[in-house]
Write a protein that holds these residues in place. Structure first.
Motif, PDB file in Angstrom:
ATOM      1  N   PHE A  48      25.560 -44.480  10.812  1.00 10.52           N
ATOM      2  CA  PHE A  48      25.642 -45.847  10.304  1.00 10.52           C
ATOM      3  C   PHE A  48      26.591 -46.622  11.207  1.00 10.52           C
ATOM      4  O   PHE A  48      27.766 -46.311  11.301  1.00 10.52           O
ATOM      5  N   THR A  49      26.049 -47.616  11.885  1.00 14.80           N
ATOM      6  CA  THR A  49      26.842 -48.382  12.834  1.00 14.80           C
ATOM      7  C   THR A  49      26.864 -49.850  12.433  1.00 14.80           C
ATOM      8  O   THR A  49      25.967 -50.331  11.733  1.00 14.80           O
ATOM      9  N   GLY A  50      27.883 -50.541  12.870  1.00 16.20           N
ATOM     10  CA  GLY A  50      27.980 -51.964  12.585  1.00 16.20           C
ATOM     11  C   GLY A  50      29.422 -52.417  12.600  1.00 16.20           C
ATOM     12  O   GLY A  50      30.350 -51.617  12.767  1.00 16.20           O
ATOM     13  N   THR A  54      30.889 -54.266   6.841  1.00  9.68           N
ATOM     14  CA  THR A  54      29.466 -54.527   6.614  1.00  9.68           C
ATOM     15  C   THR A  54      28.831 -53.568   5.611  1.00  9.68           C
ATOM     16  O   THR A  54      27.634 -53.667   5.352  1.00  9.68           O
ATOM     17  N   LYS A  56      29.004 -49.988   5.689  1.00  6.80           N
ATOM     18  CA  LYS A  56      28.525 -48.707   6.233  1.00  6.80           C
ATOM     19  C   LYS A  56      28.910 -47.539   5.334  1.00  6.80           C
ATOM     20  O   LYS A  56      28.073 -46.701   5.017  1.00  6.80           O
ATOM     21  N   THR A  57      30.166 -47.492   4.929  1.00 12.41           N
ATOM     22  CA  THR A  57      30.641 -46.377   4.101  1.00 12.41           C
ATOM     23  C   THR A  57      29.972 -46.401   2.737  1.00 12.41           C
ATOM     24  O   THR A  57      29.557 -45.357   2.219  1.00 12.41           O
ATOM     25  N   ALA A  60      26.443 -45.168   3.190  1.00 14.28           N
ATOM     26  CA  ALA A  60      26.442 -43.733   3.495  1.00 14.28           C
ATOM     27  C   ALA A  60      26.670 -42.905   2.236  1.00 14.28           C
ATOM     28  O   ALA A  60      26.020 -41.890   2.023  1.00 14.28           O
TER      29      ALA A  60
END
Length: 68
Positions: A48-50, A54, A56-57, A60
Motif C-alpha cells: 500500500f503506497t501513497g 491517505t 494506507k494503514t 491494510a
C-alpha cells in the motif's frame, strides 16, 4: 457480504482499492470452497503506497481482516 467488506466500502474514494478487494475476496472465497486437494497454492502480498494521511494503514488492516 461481511463486516470488513462493508467497512472498506464505506471509506470515501479509493475506488481502485475497493475493486481490487472485491476481486481478491472473490478469488479467496472461491478457493476456500474447493476441496483442499484441488486448491492452488497462492501467495497474497500487497504494498500500500501513497502520501501520508491517505489511509494506507486503515485499508491494510481492513484488508487483512477481510482475507483472514
Amino acid at each position: 457480504v461481511c463486516p470488513p467488506m462493508d467497512e472498506l466500502m464505506a471509506l470515501v474514494g479509493m475506488e481502485q482499492v475497493k475493486l481490487r478487494a472485491l476481486e481478491t475476496f472473490s478469488m479467496v472465497h472461491t478457493s476456500r470452497k474447493l476441496v483442499e486437494s484441488q486448491r492452488v497454492p497462492m501467495t497474497l502480498n500487497f504494498a500500500f503506497t501513497g502520501n501520508p494521511g491517505t489511509g494506507k494503514t486503515t485499508v491494510a488492516r481492513v484488508f487483512g481482516r477481510l482475507l483472514y
